[in-house]
Design a protein around this motif. Structure first.
Motif, mmCIF file in Angstrom:
data_model
loop_
_atom_site.group_PDB
_atom_site.id
_atom_site.type_symbol
_atom_site.label_atom_id
_atom_site.label_comp_id
_atom_site.label_asym_id
_atom_site.label_seq_id
_atom_site.Cartn_x
_atom_site.Cartn_y
_atom_site.Cartn_z
ATOM 1 N N ARG A 34 0.841 -1.206 0.000
ATOM 2 C CA ARG A 34 0.000 0.000 0.000
ATOM 3 C C ARG A 34 0.873 1.252 0.000
ATOM 4 N N LEU A 35 1.889 1.280 0.844
ATOM 5 C CA LEU A 35 2.792 2.421 0.921
ATOM 6 C C LEU A 35 3.484 2.653 -0.418
ATOM 7 N N ALA A 36 3.986 1.608 -1.030
ATOM 8 C CA ALA A 36 4.658 1.736 -2.330
ATOM 9 C C ALA A 36 3.695 2.271 -3.384
ATOM 10 N N GLY A 37 2.480 1.773 -3.386
ATOM 11 C CA GLY A 37 1.496 2.241 -4.354
ATOM 12 C C GLY A 37 1.183 3.714 -4.197
ATOM 13 N N LEU A 38 1.082 4.166 -2.965
ATOM 14 C CA LEU A 38 0.791 5.577 -2.721
ATOM 15 C C LEU A 38 1.974 6.466 -3.076
ATOM 16 N N LEU A 39 3.179 6.003 -2.823
ATOM 17 C CA LEU A 39 4.361 6.807 -3.127
ATOM 18 C C LEU A 39 4.643 6.865 -4.624
ATOM 19 N N ARG A 116 -6.472 12.025 -3.627
ATOM 20 C CA ARG A 116 -5.296 11.260 -4.048
ATOM 21 C C ARG A 116 -4.573 11.961 -5.193
ATOM 22 N N GLU A 117 -5.308 12.501 -6.126
ATOM 23 C CA GLU A 117 -4.683 13.204 -7.242
ATOM 24 C C GLU A 117 -4.001 14.482 -6.784
ATOM 25 N N GLU A 118 -4.607 15.160 -5.829
ATOM 26 C CA GLU A 118 -3.995 16.374 -5.303
ATOM 27 C C GLU A 118 -2.726 16.044 -4.520
ATOM 28 N N VAL A 119 -2.755 14.967 -3.778
ATOM 29 C CA VAL A 119 -1.550 14.541 -3.057
ATOM 30 C C VAL A 119 -0.449 14.200 -4.059
ATOM 31 N N ALA A 120 -0.801 13.560 -5.145
ATOM 32 C CA ALA A 120 0.190 13.192 -6.168
ATOM 33 C C ALA A 120 0.834 14.425 -6.801
ATOM 34 N N ARG A 121 0.142 15.549 -6.780
ATOM 35 C CA ARG A 121 0.685 16.785 -7.360
ATOM 36 C C ARG A 121 1.641 17.516 -6.419
ATOM 37 N N LEU A 122 1.677 17.117 -5.167
ATOM 38 C CA LEU A 122 2.568 17.773 -4.196
ATOM 39 C C LEU A 122 4.029 17.503 -4.554
ATOM 40 N N PRO A 123 4.930 18.387 -4.117
ATOM 41 C CA PRO A 123 6.360 18.089 -4.273
ATOM 42 C C PRO A 123 6.706 16.762 -3.575
ATOM 43 N N ARG A 124 7.729 16.100 -4.048
ATOM 44 C CA ARG A 124 8.075 14.754 -3.595
ATOM 45 C C ARG A 124 8.146 14.629 -2.080
ATOM 46 N N ARG A 125 8.914 15.463 -1.409
ATOM 47 C CA ARG A 125 9.071 15.347 0.052
ATOM 48 C C ARG A 125 7.751 15.549 0.783
ATOM 49 N N GLN A 126 6.965 16.507 0.332
ATOM 50 C CA GLN A 126 5.674 16.749 0.969
ATOM 51 C C GLN A 126 4.763 15.542 0.771
ATOM 52 N N ARG A 127 4.746 15.008 -0.445
ATOM 53 C CA ARG A 127 3.913 13.834 -0.738
ATOM 54 C C ARG A 127 4.340 12.650 0.126
ATOM 55 N N GLU A 128 5.639 12.424 0.216
ATOM 56 C CA GLU A 128 6.138 11.311 1.023
ATOM 57 C C GLU A 128 5.755 11.484 2.490
ATOM 58 N N VAL A 131 1.955 10.818 2.918
ATOM 59 C CA VAL A 131 1.634 9.392 2.785
ATOM 60 C C VAL A 131 2.105 8.619 4.011
ATOM 61 N N LEU A 132 3.320 8.891 4.454
ATOM 62 C CA LEU A 132 3.846 8.175 5.614
ATOM 63 C C LEU A 132 3.072 8.511 6.890
ATOM 64 N N ARG A 133 2.612 9.738 7.040
ATOM 65 C CA ARG A 133 1.858 10.131 8.234
ATOM 66 C C ARG A 133 0.449 9.555 8.204
ATOM 67 N N TYR A 134 -0.283 9.830 7.133
ATOM 68 C CA TYR A 134 -1.713 9.537 7.130
ATOM 69 C C TYR A 134 -2.056 8.150 6.593
ATOM 70 N N SER A 135 -1.186 7.560 5.817
ATOM 71 C CA SER A 135 -1.465 6.213 5.313
ATOM 72 C C SER A 135 -0.758 5.161 6.151
ATOM 73 N N ALA A 136 0.515 5.416 6.456
ATOM 74 C CA ALA A 136 1.282 4.446 7.229
ATOM 75 C C ALA A 136 1.186 4.694 8.724
ATOM 76 N N GLY A 137 0.657 5.851 9.136
ATOM 77 C CA GLY A 137 0.472 6.141 10.552
ATOM 78 C C GLY A 137 1.770 6.336 11.321
ATOM 79 N N ASN A 145 13.277 9.381 10.061
ATOM 80 C CA ASN A 145 14.199 8.263 9.876
ATOM 81 C C ASN A 145 14.053 7.653 8.477
ATOM 82 N N ALA A 146 12.822 7.463 8.040
ATOM 83 C CA ALA A 146 12.574 6.858 6.732
ATOM 84 C C ALA A 146 13.035 7.748 5.585
ATOM 85 N N LEU A 147 12.880 9.072 5.743
ATOM 86 C CA LEU A 147 13.246 9.998 4.673
ATOM 87 C C LEU A 147 14.678 10.517 4.795
#
Length: 173
Positions: A34-39, A116-128, A131-137, A145-147
């Motif tokens: 799921r995380l990979a798909g969102l990223l 989801r489309e709006e999130v995909a339009r965000l700059p890479r770091r913001q999108r990551e 996704v890590l906060r709200y999808s991966a919790g 640490n991950a970034l």
């Protein structure tokens, strides 16, 4: 030469390691897919990214926190996939003589634009970070640490992302 008992012990240790890996796989595979798909944004490659992360975990030595290692690996592999896709798109566009995005379709009506489309339009770091906060919790520290950034940077990326998303979603009203 090793004795029969030594070989039996080695087999037992290896069996325990395999059982631990299988438990790790069962517990985290779906979340990593799921995380990979969102990223990456392309759900067709999400399982490949997760599988690659587990393959790298097998080769890794002395990993203190396998879950964090796997998430960071998924983030890094996703970045690599995105970089390769961007380079391939640029290469195709350069050879075609036009900068056409093959993934772009007809313009969507404003009411059909999804979060989801709006999130995909965000700059890479913001999108990551989103996704890590709200999808991966993940917490700020886990995201940092991950970034590979500071917790303060994570907070800045999240704040900017949420401000942008709020503005974009309000503009759709």
């Amino acid at each position: 030469m090793s004795s029969l008992r030594d070989r039996e012990l080695d087999g037992t240790v290896q069996g325990m390691a395999e059982a631990g890996f299988e438990a790790l796989y069962r517990a985290h595979y779906v979340a990593l897919v799921r995380l990979a798909g969102l990223l990456v944004g392309r759900f067709s490659v999400r399982a490949d990214v997760a599988q690659d992360a587990f393959a790298r975990r097998v080769d890794a030595r002395c990993v203190r926190d396998p879950r964090s290692y796997l998430r960071a690996t998924v983030v890094n592999l996703s970045r690599s996939r995105i970089r390769r896709a961007v380079l391939a798109r640029r290469h195709r566009a350069a050879h075609a003589g036009a900068a056409v995005d093959p993934a772009a379709g007809p313009e969507m009506v404003a009411t059909q634009v999804t979060v989801r489309e709006e999130v995909a339009r965000l700059p890479r770091r913001q999108r990551e970070a989103v996704v890590l906060r709200y999808s991966a919790g993940m917490t700020d520290g886990e995201i940092a640490n991950a970034l590979g950034v500071s917790a303060g940077s994570v907070k800045t990326h999240l704040h900017r992302a949420m401000t942008t998303l709020t503005e974009r979603m309000e503009a759709l009203r």
